[in-house]
Design a protein around this motif. Sequence first.
Motif, mmCIF file in Angstrom:
data_model
loop_
_atom_site.group_PDB
_atom_site.id
_atom_site.type_symbol
_atom_site.label_atom_id
_atom_site.label_comp_id
_atom_site.label_asym_id
_atom_site.label_seq_id
_atom_site.Cartn_x
_atom_site.Cartn_y
_atom_site.Cartn_z
ATOM 1 N N THR A 1 12.444 4.338 -1.674
ATOM 2 C CA THR A 1 12.393 2.923 -2.066
ATOM 3 C C THR A 1 12.401 2.022 -0.837
ATOM 4 O O THR A 1 11.632 1.053 -0.758
ATOM 5 C CB THR A 1 13.578 2.579 -2.977
ATOM 6 N N PHE B 1 9.234 -0.635 0.650
ATOM 7 C CA PHE B 1 9.352 -2.020 1.095
ATOM 8 C C PHE B 1 8.955 -2.165 2.558
ATOM 9 O O PHE B 1 8.382 -3.184 2.960
ATOM 10 C CB PHE B 1 10.782 -2.520 0.873
ATOM 11 N N LEU C 1 7.245 -5.921 2.088
ATOM 12 C CA LEU C 1 7.866 -6.794 1.093
ATOM 13 C C LEU C 1 9.210 -7.300 1.605
ATOM 14 O O LEU C 1 9.911 -6.611 2.342
ATOM 15 C CB LEU C 1 8.073 -6.039 -0.226
ATOM 16 N N PHE D 1 8.134 -7.845 -13.743
ATOM 17 C CA PHE D 1 7.231 -7.766 -12.592
ATOM 18 C C PHE D 1 6.080 -8.755 -12.714
ATOM 19 O O PHE D 1 5.716 -9.433 -11.743
ATOM 20 C CB PHE D 1 6.703 -6.335 -12.472
ATOM 21 N N HIS E 1 10.514 -10.959 -8.025
ATOM 22 C CA HIS E 1 9.425 -9.993 -7.873
ATOM 23 C C HIS E 1 9.902 -8.770 -7.092
ATOM 24 O O HIS E 1 9.603 -7.622 -7.463
ATOM 25 C CB HIS E 1 8.239 -10.650 -7.170
ATOM 26 N N GLY E 2 10.631 -8.996 -6.010
ATOM 27 C CA GLY E 2 11.142 -7.876 -5.221
ATOM 28 C C GLY E 2 12.137 -7.042 -6.009
ATOM 29 O O GLY E 2 12.138 -5.807 -5.926
ATOM 30 N N THR F 1 10.166 -4.977 -8.467
ATOM 31 C CA THR F 1 9.413 -3.938 -7.759
ATOM 32 C C THR F 1 10.313 -2.766 -7.393
ATOM 33 O O THR F 1 9.959 -1.596 -7.605
ATOM 34 C CB THR F 1 8.773 -4.516 -6.486
ATOM 35 N N LEU G 1 11.379 -0.921 -10.623
ATOM 36 C CA LEU G 1 10.258 -0.221 -11.255
ATOM 37 C C LEU G 1 9.938 1.066 -10.496
ATOM 38 O O LEU G 1 9.794 2.145 -11.086
ATOM 39 C CB LEU G 1 9.040 -1.141 -11.300
ATOM 40 N N PHE G 2 9.836 0.956 -9.178
ATOM 41 C CA PHE G 2 9.562 2.147 -8.368
ATOM 42 C C PHE G 2 10.736 3.116 -8.439
ATOM 43 O O PHE G 2 10.549 4.335 -8.520
ATOM 44 C CB PHE G 2 9.294 1.733 -6.922
#
Length: 315
Positions: free
Chosen positions: A177, A181, A186, A256, A264-265, A268, A271-272
């Motif tokens: 993870t 990023f 990100l 998302f 958003h971060g 993300t 979700l990942f």
Amino acid sequence: MHEIIKTDKIIPFMRFRFGAWIFSGLLLIASIVSLSVNQLNWGLDFTGGTVIEVGYETSADLPAIRQTLEANGFGGAVVQNFGTQQDVLIRIEPREGVKAQELGNEILTLLQQNSSDAVEMRRIEFVGPQVGDQLTEQGGLAMLTALLCILVYIALRFEWRLALGAVGALAHDVILTLGLFSFLGLEFDLTVLAALLAVIGYSINDTVVVCDRIRENFRKYHKYTAQETIDGALTDTMSRTVVTSLTTILVLLALFFLGGQLIHGFATALLFGVIIGTYSSIYIASSLAFALGVSREDLMPPEIEKEGEDLEPLP
């Protein structure tokens, strides 16, 4: 005791473990290289900066404010509502040689020139880099503390081979993870750190369920190999894993795509993390325990000698 496993309905997960190890190894190497070269794109929560609060007469148009700031050299600014739709909080990256008051006046002038509403300055604050360093240190300590507490719990709950597999899966999820990023550039802020801690919790929950079923099947079935027993346990938990993961992913997809820039971060990372956590509970935790040679004898509960068993029966 029930001794029948329907082998024709078992998914042979362990048959593909070597391919999964190669895949995970490549991702881990890429993540570590990216973290070493690119590092993380730290957000203003960690780097410090200037915080400006302004007030509008009517509801503020956040996309228009972001566009105005970006067009005038403030592309990294974070813009969000603060309390009401009329109050806006703007966070600007630190700039050398520019005082917070001067920067705030410049931002206020830009907003007044590009808005039909009256814009009022509410407050200006400067967050120094030392505060960001403190947040970085505390965030890292929070993550390490969570991992250590989980390590202690797993070590007490399971046999050491299963415990090592579970902890290895956690480390795998966190590194990948962070690597995502770093590779995509990100922004890593406090919301992403919170999401990373949530990923740790989600991943260990899924892994504990799998390890529990593996231990139960080893104790329940006597005449099957370790690979067949682990495959059976993973197949038994697959429906639960799929339902849990899919329902979580559906919510995260909504965040998302519709949640906006501020989370958003967060979306993300979660979700990942959910996807990679589901994968690691199968092909990292379970396969690592299998590679370490976990067996039925290792997972059987210790026999407790009853009081008086060693005494001779009365005539």
